[in-house]
Design a protein around this motif. Structure first.
Motif, PDB file in Angstrom:
ATOM      1  N   UNK A   8     119.988  54.528 -74.465  1.00  0.00           N
ATOM      2  CA  UNK A   8     120.696  55.807 -74.559  1.00  0.00           C
ATOM      3  C   UNK A   8     122.184  55.640 -74.852  1.00  0.00           C
ATOM      4  N   UNK A   9     122.723  54.450 -74.591  1.00  0.00           N
ATOM      5  CA  UNK A   9     124.157  54.230 -74.775  1.00  0.00           C
ATOM      6  C   UNK A   9     124.456  53.317 -75.961  1.00  0.00           C
ATOM      7  N   UNK A  10     123.499  53.137 -76.848  1.00  0.00           N
ATOM      8  CA  UNK A  10     123.668  52.195 -77.958  1.00  0.00           C
ATOM      9  C   UNK A  10     124.902  52.472 -78.805  1.00  0.00           C
ATOM     10  N   UNK A  11     125.278  53.717 -78.953  1.00  0.00           N
ATOM     11  CA  UNK A  11     126.422  54.051 -79.816  1.00  0.00           C
ATOM     12  C   UNK A  11     127.759  54.031 -79.075  1.00  0.00           C
ATOM     13  N   UNK A  12     127.730  53.845 -77.767  1.00  0.00           N
ATOM     14  CA  UNK A  12     128.966  53.819 -76.985  1.00  0.00           C
ATOM     15  C   UNK A  12     129.693  52.497 -77.201  1.00  0.00           C
ATOM     16  N   UNK A  13     131.001  52.558 -77.375  1.00  0.00           N
ATOM     17  CA  UNK A  13     131.799  51.350 -77.609  1.00  0.00           C
ATOM     18  C   UNK A  13     131.885  50.501 -76.339  1.00  0.00           C
ATOM     19  N   UNK A  14     132.223  51.122 -75.229  1.00  0.00           N
ATOM     20  CA  UNK A  14     132.384  50.419 -73.948  1.00  0.00           C
ATOM     21  C   UNK A  14     131.206  50.776 -73.048  1.00  0.00           C
ATOM     22  N   UNK A  15     130.252  49.869 -72.944  1.00  0.00           N
ATOM     23  CA  UNK A  15     128.993  50.157 -72.251  1.00  0.00           C
ATOM     24  C   UNK A  15     128.995  49.799 -70.765  1.00  0.00           C
ATOM     25  N   UNK A  16     130.118  49.362 -70.207  1.00  0.00           N
ATOM     26  CA  UNK A  16     130.134  49.044 -68.780  1.00  0.00           C
ATOM     27  C   UNK A  16     129.940  50.321 -67.972  1.00  0.00           C
ATOM     28  N   UNK A  17     129.425  50.158 -66.761  1.00  0.00           N
ATOM     29  CA  UNK A  17     129.098  51.302 -65.906  1.00  0.00           C
ATOM     30  C   UNK A  17     130.343  51.971 -65.330  1.00  0.00           C
ATOM     31  N   UNK A  18     130.308  53.288 -65.303  1.00  0.00           N
ATOM     32  CA  UNK A  18     131.334  54.087 -64.633  1.00  0.00           C
ATOM     33  C   UNK A  18     130.606  55.100 -63.754  1.00  0.00           C
ATOM     34  N   UNK A  19     131.022  55.206 -62.497  1.00  0.00           N
ATOM     35  CA  UNK A  19     130.431  56.183 -61.585  1.00  0.00           C
ATOM     36  C   UNK A  19     131.418  57.339 -61.432  1.00  0.00           C
ATOM     37  N   UNK A  20     130.935  58.543 -61.717  1.00  0.00           N
ATOM     38  CA  UNK A  20     131.748  59.752 -61.636  1.00  0.00           C
ATOM     39  C   UNK A  20     131.429  60.464 -60.322  1.00  0.00           C
ATOM     40  N   UNK A  21     132.455  60.847 -59.596  1.00  0.00           N
ATOM     41  CA  UNK A  21     132.305  61.661 -58.385  1.00  0.00           C
ATOM     42  C   UNK A  21     132.764  63.060 -58.731  1.00  0.00           C
ATOM     43  N   UNK A  22     131.948  64.070 -58.386  1.00  0.00           N
ATOM     44  CA  UNK A  22     132.278  65.434 -58.808  1.00  0.00           C
ATOM     45  C   UNK A  22     132.006  66.458 -57.718  1.00  0.00           C
ATOM     46  N   UNK A  23     132.774  67.543 -57.768  1.00  0.00           N
ATOM     47  CA  UNK A  23     132.499  68.749 -56.989  1.00  0.00           C
ATOM     48  C   UNK A  23     131.809  69.716 -57.935  1.00  0.00           C
ATOM     49  N   UNK A  24     130.649  70.245 -57.525  1.00  0.00           N
ATOM     50  CA  UNK A  24     129.835  71.100 -58.381  1.00  0.00           C
ATOM     51  C   UNK A  24     129.588  72.422 -57.666  1.00  0.00           C
ATOM     52  N   UNK A  25     129.987  73.531 -58.298  1.00  0.00           N
ATOM     53  CA  UNK A  25     129.720  74.858 -57.752  1.00  0.00           C
ATOM     54  C   UNK A  25     128.581  75.468 -58.551  1.00  0.00           C
ATOM     55  N   UNK A  26     127.549  75.949 -57.845  1.00  0.00           N
ATOM     56  CA  UNK A  26     126.347  76.427 -58.524  1.00  0.00           C
ATOM     57  C   UNK A  26     125.705  77.583 -57.760  1.00  0.00           C
TER      58      UNK A  26
END
Length: 142
Positions: A69-87
């Motif tokens: 899924x990330x074949x086209x991404x230049x920098x493929x190292x993992x990044x973890x995003x922390x988010x506040x989600x209102x739903x």
């Protein structure tokens, strides 16, 4: 399909992706891709903030990396995003609900799964099956 409006609620979650995608967040926000793979749902999955959230976010990233899924991404190292989600709570599924969690954990244990990438695949399988059975599109899943 669930009718009407619910109560807006705040949730905290983590998401695993590539550094390339994480770096675009300040300017582009979350970009929801339509993948050619019909088995990958539309949307961005977040893991509810708990003691396993970062591990599952990394597992989700690793599963996507293996599937290309990330074949086209230049920098493929993992990044973890922390988010506040209102739903709207009528568009939200809590995978920490004991009834749901028991079904998922029973599947994981019955298949003797220990690798976090494969654990994430079981969650994905469960979500897709729930959407199919309920004939709805789940908007937020934590």
């Amino acid at each position: 399909m669930r009718e009407g409006y619910g109560i807006m609620t705040l949730h905290k979650g983590t998401h695993g992706t590539t550094k390339t995608r994480a770096d675009t967040l300040p300017t582009n926000g979350l970009v929801i891709n339509e993948y050619s793979n019909p088995h990958l749902g539309k949307g961005v999955y977040f893991w509810k903030d708990n003691s396993f959230a970062e591990d599952f976010a990394i597992g989700w990233y690793q599963q996507g990396l293996e599937k290309g899924y990330y074949n086209e991404d230049k920098e493929k190292t993992c990044a973890v995003i922390n988010a506040d989600i209102t739903v709207d709570d009528k568009q939200f599924v809590n995978l920490e609900d004991p009834r749901i969690k028991d079904k998922i954990l029973n599947t994981i244990y019955s298949r003797s799964i220990t690798d976090k990438r494969h654990i994430c695949a079981v969650y994905d399988e469960f979500i897709k099956e729930a959407e199919k059975l309920l004939n709805i599109r789940l908007n937020v899943i934590l």
